[in-house]
Enzyme design. Structure first.
Site, PDB file in Angstrom:
ATOM      1  N   ASP A  78      36.078 -26.247 135.363  1.00 43.13           N
ATOM      2  CA  ASP A  78      34.834 -25.502 135.600  1.00 43.13           C
ATOM      3  C   ASP A  78      33.603 -26.391 135.753  1.00 43.13           C
ATOM      4  O   ASP A  78      32.725 -26.066 136.545  1.00 43.13           O
ATOM      5  CB  ASP A  78      34.600 -24.513 134.448  1.00 43.13           C
ATOM      6  CG  ASP A  78      33.595 -23.411 134.790  1.00 43.13           C
ATOM      7  OD1 ASP A  78      33.740 -22.788 135.852  1.00 43.13           O
ATOM      8  OD2 ASP A  78      32.665 -23.185 133.991  1.00 43.13           O
TER       9      ASP A  78
ATOM     10  N   ARG B 132      38.763 -12.521 130.181  1.00 37.96           N
ATOM     11  CA  ARG B 132      38.941 -13.974 130.112  1.00 37.96           C
ATOM     12  C   ARG B 132      39.881 -14.368 128.977  1.00 37.96           C
ATOM     13  O   ARG B 132      40.069 -13.629 128.014  1.00 37.96           O
ATOM     14  CB  ARG B 132      37.589 -14.650 129.871  1.00 37.96           C
ATOM     15  CG  ARG B 132      36.547 -14.374 130.958  1.00 37.96           C
ATOM     16  CD  ARG B 132      36.287 -15.556 131.810  1.00 37.96           C
ATOM     17  NE  ARG B 132      35.526 -15.219 133.012  1.00 37.96           N
ATOM     18  CZ  ARG B 132      35.261 -16.113 133.968  1.00 37.96           C
ATOM     19  NH1 ARG B 132      35.680 -17.362 133.854  1.00 37.96           N
ATOM     20  NH2 ARG B 132      34.610 -15.761 135.044  1.00 37.96           N
TER      21      ARG B 132
ATOM     22  N   TYR C 242      28.594 -12.556 125.248  1.00 39.88           N
ATOM     23  CA  TYR C 242      29.636 -12.820 126.240  1.00 39.88           C
ATOM     24  C   TYR C 242      29.520 -14.188 126.913  1.00 39.88           C
ATOM     25  O   TYR C 242      28.445 -14.567 127.398  1.00 39.88           O
ATOM     26  CB  TYR C 242      29.626 -11.743 127.336  1.00 39.88           C
ATOM     27  CG  TYR C 242      30.937 -11.744 128.078  1.00 39.88           C
ATOM     28  CD1 TYR C 242      32.006 -10.973 127.618  1.00 39.88           C
ATOM     29  CD2 TYR C 242      31.141 -12.564 129.175  1.00 39.88           C
ATOM     30  CE1 TYR C 242      33.222 -11.011 128.258  1.00 39.88           C
ATOM     31  CE2 TYR C 242      32.358 -12.609 129.816  1.00 39.88           C
ATOM     32  CZ  TYR C 242      33.399 -11.830 129.353  1.00 39.88           C
ATOM     33  OH  TYR C 242      34.606 -11.885 129.980  1.00 39.88           O
TER      34      TYR C 242
ATOM     35  N   ARG D 214      28.088 -12.672 132.850  1.00 40.53           N
ATOM     36  CA  ARG D 214      26.775 -13.313 132.871  1.00 40.53           C
ATOM     37  C   ARG D 214      25.739 -12.366 133.485  1.00 40.53           C
ATOM     38  O   ARG D 214      26.076 -11.514 134.309  1.00 40.53           O
ATOM     39  CB  ARG D 214      26.811 -14.613 133.685  1.00 40.53           C
ATOM     40  CG  ARG D 214      27.462 -15.784 132.975  1.00 40.53           C
ATOM     41  CD  ARG D 214      27.433 -17.043 133.808  1.00 40.53           C
ATOM     42  NE  ARG D 214      28.205 -16.903 135.027  1.00 40.53           N
ATOM     43  CZ  ARG D 214      27.713 -16.644 136.220  1.00 40.53           C
ATOM     44  NH1 ARG D 214      26.404 -16.520 136.395  1.00 40.53           N
ATOM     45  NH2 ARG D 214      28.507 -16.519 137.266  1.00 40.53           N
TER      46      ARG D 214
ATOM     47  N   SER E  92      31.798 -18.775 140.910  1.00 42.19           N
ATOM     48  CA  SER E  92      32.531 -18.127 139.830  1.00 42.19           C
ATOM     49  C   SER E  92      33.600 -17.186 140.379  1.00 42.19           C
ATOM     50  O   SER E  92      33.341 -16.436 141.327  1.00 42.19           O
ATOM     51  CB  SER E  92      31.547 -17.337 138.967  1.00 42.19           C
ATOM     52  OG  SER E  92      30.545 -18.203 138.493  1.00 42.19           O
TER      53      SER E  92
ATOM     54  N   CYS F 284      36.258 -17.863 142.064  1.00 41.82           N
ATOM     55  CA  CYS F 284      36.696 -18.185 143.431  1.00 41.82           C
ATOM     56  C   CYS F 284      37.778 -19.270 143.460  1.00 41.82           C
ATOM     57  O   CYS F 284      37.988 -19.890 144.511  1.00 41.82           O
ATOM     58  CB  CYS F 284      35.511 -18.593 144.288  1.00 41.82           C
ATOM     59  SG  CYS F 284      34.397 -17.218 144.639  1.00 41.82           S
TER      60      CYS F 284
ATOM     61  N   LYS G  70      27.509 -23.030 130.532  1.00 39.24           N
ATOM     62  CA  LYS G  70      26.619 -23.001 131.693  1.00 39.24           C
ATOM     63  C   LYS G  70      25.188 -23.387 131.313  1.00 39.24           C
ATOM     64  O   LYS G  70      24.493 -24.064 132.067  1.00 39.24           O
ATOM     65  CB  LYS G  70      26.662 -21.617 132.353  1.00 39.24           C
ATOM     66  CG  LYS G  70      28.062 -21.240 132.894  1.00 39.24           C
ATOM     67  CD  LYS G  70      28.552 -22.260 133.833  1.00 39.24           C
ATOM     68  CE  LYS G  70      29.964 -22.170 134.357  1.00 39.24           C
ATOM     69  NZ  LYS G  70      30.604 -20.976 134.727  1.00 39.24           N
TER      70      LYS G  70
ATOM     71  N   HIS H 271      29.251 -27.586 139.038  1.00 38.62           N
ATOM     72  CA  HIS H 271      30.177 -26.474 138.766  1.00 38.62           C
ATOM     73  C   HIS H 271      31.489 -26.753 139.495  1.00 38.62           C
ATOM     74  O   HIS H 271      31.791 -26.127 140.509  1.00 38.62           O
ATOM     75  CB  HIS H 271      29.526 -25.169 139.254  1.00 38.62           C
ATOM     76  CG  HIS H 271      30.213 -23.917 138.828  1.00 38.62           C
ATOM     77  ND1 HIS H 271      30.064 -22.729 139.494  1.00 38.62           N
ATOM     78  CD2 HIS H 271      31.049 -23.639 137.802  1.00 38.62           C
ATOM     79  CE1 HIS H 271      30.769 -21.777 138.897  1.00 38.62           C
ATOM     80  NE2 HIS H 271      31.383 -22.308 137.866  1.00 38.62           N
TER      81      HIS H 271
HETATM   82  P1  GTP Z   1      35.115 -19.095 136.952  1.00 37.43           P
HETATM   83  O1  GTP Z   1      35.852 -19.350 135.688  1.00 37.43           O
HETATM   84  O2  GTP Z   1      34.423 -17.768 136.965  1.00 37.43           O
HETATM   85  O3  GTP Z   1      34.168 -20.183 137.309  1.00 37.43           O
HETATM   86  O4  GTP Z   1      36.213 -18.881 138.123  1.00 37.43           O
HETATM   87  P2  GTP Z   1      37.214 -19.870 138.895  1.00 37.43           P
HETATM   88  O5  GTP Z   1      36.513 -20.483 140.053  1.00 37.43           O
HETATM   89  O6  GTP Z   1      37.883 -20.792 137.946  1.00 37.43           O
HETATM   90  O7  GTP Z   1      38.272 -18.845 139.524  1.00 37.43           O
HETATM   91  P3  GTP Z   1      39.824 -18.610 139.182  1.00 37.43           P
HETATM   92  O8  GTP Z   1      40.681 -19.809 139.476  1.00 37.43           O
HETATM   93  O9  GTP Z   1      39.926 -18.064 137.819  1.00 37.43           O
HETATM   94  O10 GTP Z   1      40.210 -17.490 140.250  1.00 37.43           O
HETATM   95  C1  GTP Z   1      39.515 -16.268 140.343  1.00 37.43           C
HETATM   96  C2  GTP Z   1      40.339 -15.259 141.097  1.00 37.43           C
HETATM   97  O11 GTP Z   1      40.640 -15.757 142.411  1.00 37.43           O
HETATM   98  C3  GTP Z   1      41.668 -14.952 140.422  1.00 37.43           C
HETATM   99  O12 GTP Z   1      41.892 -13.578 140.433  1.00 37.43           O
HETATM  100  C4  GTP Z   1      42.661 -15.686 141.267  1.00 37.43           C
HETATM  101  O13 GTP Z   1      43.924 -15.073 141.250  1.00 37.43           O
HETATM  102  C5  GTP Z   1      42.029 -15.695 142.664  1.00 37.43           C
HETATM  103  N1  GTP Z   1      42.450 -16.900 143.436  1.00 37.43           N
HETATM  104  C6  GTP Z   1      42.454 -18.179 143.007  1.00 37.43           C
HETATM  105  N2  GTP Z   1      42.944 -19.024 143.953  1.00 37.43           N
HETATM  106  C7  GTP Z   1      43.256 -18.256 145.030  1.00 37.43           C
HETATM  107  C8  GTP Z   1      43.812 -18.536 146.329  1.00 37.43           C
HETATM  108  O14 GTP Z   1      44.119 -19.679 146.691  1.00 37.43           O
HETATM  109  N3  GTP Z   1      43.967 -17.472 147.159  1.00 37.43           N
HETATM  110  C9  GTP Z   1      43.632 -16.196 146.787  1.00 37.43           C
HETATM  111  N4  GTP Z   1      43.827 -15.216 147.668  1.00 37.43           N
HETATM  112  N5  GTP Z   1      43.116 -15.889 145.560  1.00 37.43           N
HETATM  113  C10 GTP Z   1      42.926 -16.901 144.695  1.00 37.43           C
HETATM  114  C1  SPV Z   2      31.494 -18.438 135.518  1.00 37.63           C
HETATM  115  O1  SPV Z   2      30.990 -17.305 135.602  1.00 37.63           O
HETATM  116  O2  SPV Z   2      31.341 -19.309 136.410  1.00 37.63           O
HETATM  117  C2  SPV Z   2      32.346 -18.769 134.353  1.00 37.63           C
HETATM  118  C3  SPV Z   2      32.384 -17.829 133.242  1.00 37.63           C
HETATM  119  O3  SPV Z   2      32.938 -19.826 134.323  1.00 37.63           O
HETATM  120  S1  SPV Z   2      31.003 -17.942 132.186  1.00 37.63           S
HETATM  121  O4  SPV Z   2      31.355 -18.815 131.081  1.00 37.63           O
HETATM  122  O5  SPV Z   2      30.716 -16.598 131.688  1.00 37.63           O
HETATM  123  O6  SPV Z   2      29.878 -18.505 132.891  1.00 37.63           O
HETATM  124 MN    MN Z   3      32.532 -21.079 136.265  1.00 40.54          MN
END
Ligand code: GTP
Ligand code: SPV
Ligand code: MN
Length: 582
Positions: free
Chosen positions: A278, A367, A198, A70, A249, A251, A207, A227
């Site tokens: 999400d 992704r 993207y 983004r 994002s 996290c 979003k 979110h």
């Molecule tokens: P978006 O799709 O961008 O909104 O991200 P998201 O909030 O869904 O994050 P996602 O669950 O994909 O995790 C992002 C990164 O954080 C990954 O590389 C995970 O492995 C890492 N992660 C997720 N949960 C944990 C946790 O409990 N501890 C740690 N250390 N890392 C974590």
């Molecule tokens: C984020 O960035 O929070 C995502 C990926 O979930 S995107 O669809 O690119 O916004």
């Molecule tokens: Mn997101």
């Protein structure tokens, strides 16, 4: 099938006159249509077929290396009054934005097919759902929207019945970062995106619609577009409680939504059900509780870090019928990314021979796109037109220091302050510096379609007589020790924290009261089988008063950024806590 709805027909005709496509294709969402999209993309190189034996119907897309995330600095909210967009958004005057976009769109689809993509955000028969139409010249966007939304004939039928929809216009243009804009016109319920193919820049249902435009609509209609993931936690008694959680994002939302309980919990009968990973739309129900739907139908998840160890549910859903964007590949053409425990990369995300010294195999924001129904923890509650009632709301971020593992807000107003004052380290999900701590209220900094001051007031407005609101908590899985290592194991073990959260929500667990919220005593958390050092746990649960004094001062300055739009009640709550700390 072209629409019978005059406003839709007219808009599509106007866009075609402006963009000059060779053909116009109305998407019906059928399997045959998807096969045609795939065929076209294999022919033009947009997609590469992955190993059919190990990953049937899976494809790799390599986006332009300048188009991998983004672009917050090129994303605008165009309201008549700049103060309505607020200091949390980039603003442009609507007429100026339209003029700029019209110039970019003029003739941009010559030689291309223009796809008209009707979609529904939320279960097709839910009164909480909202529809939109995305016009795009990218078959990759069509294929992704088909997985991520209820796309096609049924959505078009609903749009024709209701007569209203969000208008989204998208063209990849030349994928030139210098000719790229993501514009939002909340007063017109429209979105215009140019120059990126993207994720959140291009899949306009996500979003752009389900957060920026929807948050604006939700404010006037009395609901919340957030979110947040939505997860159901089933305890050994067979009771399921639903939790919504906002993390910025990359996290941890997808991971928490698909959590696999630690062994002892599994043995005792705990189960986890994924409703969404999400986005969450929350509406007050007749009984005073908040009901949540996931407006999406699929997951656009971060690949790196996803493994059998961290997220086996995600790994199981990625064996077939998935699109991978910017991952590496193995010698036998299987997808590969950093964190995988088997296989080895042969090519990186740009298709170059893999060389660890040159580039990671997968881009850090690589992704996968996959239907929610392929997840082993999928629940058909995700299709419930009423949504699921929430027992708790959690805010979380990446904070290497200060913020404890978990704390409970005293009441709704305190909870809104906790959400509003969230901060987190930036990640690769957006173009720009990574690892910089910034305020990210409710994980909505990049996504709120209006002034944060008004948004905080809208949040506070849900606390009214008769409301049975979820309890609000804050978590931090990302505390680091002096060596830079994560102190909390995270992933499946996060259920230990959720158990305390749900017990607090139902009055069954102890806590220590502090000025910034209630934290568990070490004995209040189930640490059986965890092997966590007692001193580390103690540290994770300690409230650092001196640190929080500085934090509260900084939060005060932040709330002042929104001037008199910041609700007085929120400032008073901050002042009350600061005084208690002093
Ligand atoms: P978006 O799709 O961008 O909104 O991200 P998201 O909030 O869904 O994050 P996602 O669950 O994909 O995790 C992002 C990164 O954080 C990954 O590389 C995970 O492995 C890492 N992660 C997720 N949960 C944990 C946790 O409990 N501890 C740690 N250390 N890392 C974590
Ligand atoms: C984020 O960035 O929070 C995502 C990926 O979930 S995107 O669809 O690119 O916004
Ligand atoms: Mn997101």
């Amino acid at each position: 099938m072209p629409s019978q709805l005059a406003s839709l027909k007219q808009w599509v005709d106007d866009v075609a006159r402006l963009t000059q496509p060779d053909q116009v294709h109305w998407c019906d969402g059928s399997d045959a249509e998807n096969a045609l999209m795939v065929e076209r993309m294999l022919a033009n190189g947009d997609l590469l077929k992955l190993n059919e034996q190990t990953h049937p119907n899976c494809y790799l897309h390599r986006s332009s290396p300048q188009d991998v995330a983004r672009v917050e600095h090129l994303t605008f909210v165009c309201t008549t009054n700049p103060a309505d967009a607020g200091p949390n958004n980039h603003w442009m005057e609507p007429a100026e934005a339209h003029a700029q976009m019209d110039a970019l769109y003029a003739g941009c689809m010559r030689g291309r097919t223009m796809y008209v993509v009707p979609y529904c955000m939320g279960p097709i028969d839910s009164p909480l759902s909202r529809c939109g139409v995305e016009i795009t010249d990218s078959p990759y966007v069509v294929a992704n929207m088909r997985i991520m939304t209820r796309m096609g004939a049924a959505a078009q039928a609903r749009i024709e019945r209701e007569g209203s929809f969000v208008k989204g216009l998208h063209s990849i243009g030349e994928l030139d970062p210098n000719r790229r804009f993501i514009m939002h016109f909340p007063e017109e319920l429209s979105i215009q995106s140019f120059g990126s193919g993207y994720g959140g820049n291009a899949l306009l249902g996500k979003k752009c619609h389900a957060l920026r435009i929807a948050s604006y609509q939700a404010r006037t209609e009395g609901w919340l577009a957030e979110h947040m993931l939505i997860v159901g936690i089933e305890n050994p008694k067979g009771e399921t409680h639903y939790v919504a959680a906002a993390f910025p994002s990359a996290c941890g939302k997808t991971n928490l939504a698909m959590l696999i309980p630690p062994e002892g919990y599994r043995r005792d009968g705990w189960k986890v059900w994924t409703v969404g990973d999400d986005i969450c739309w929350m509406h007050p129900g007749a009984d005073g509780r908040l009901y949540a739907i996931n407006p999406e139908a699929g997951y656009f998840g971060v690949a790196p870090g996803t493994s059998e160890k961290t997220n086996a549910n995600a790994m199981a859903m990625l064996n077939h019928d998935a699109i991978f964007t910017n991952v590496g590949v193995t010698a036998d053409n299987q997808p590969w990314w950093e964190g995988m425990t088997t296989g080895a990369p042969a090519q990186d995300w740009q298709g170059r021979p893999y060389d660890r010294a040159v580039s990671p195999a997968a881009h850090p924001n690589a992704r996968f796109t996959v239907s929610a129904k392929q997840c082993p923890s999928y629940t058909d509650k995700a299709e419930d037109p009423q949504g699921v009632p929430l027992s708790a709301i959690i805010f979380g971020g990446r904070r290497a220091s200060l913020v404890p593992l978990v704390l409970e807000a005293r009441d709704w107003t305190h909870g809104v302050l906790v959400g509003a004052s969230m901060a987190s380290e930036t990640t690769a999900a957006a173009t720009g510096a990574v690892g910089v701590v910034r305020r990210d209220s409710m994980a909505m900094k990049p996504f709120a379609g209006y002034n944060f001051g008004d948004y905080f007031a809208h949040w506070l407005s849900f606390d009214k007589p008769g409301a049975k609101l979820p309890k609000i908590f804050q978590v931090n899985w990302f505390r680091k020790d002096a060596d830079g290592k994560f102190m909390w194991p995270g992933f499946g073990d996060n259920l230990r924290v959720l158990e305390w959260v749900l017990k607090r929500a139902t009055g069954q667990a102890g806590a220590l009261e502090t000025p910034v919220g209630n934290v568990p005593n070490p004995a209040d958390l189930n640490t059986d089988g965890l092997g966590l050092d007692a001193a580390v746990l103690e540290q994770l649960l300690t409230v650092d008063r001196e640190g929080y004094k500085a934090e509260m001062a900084s939060i005060g300055e932040y709330l002042d950024e929104f001037g008199d739009r910041t609700p007085h009640a929120l400032k008073a709550e901050r002042a009350r806590i600061a005084a208690q700390l002093a």
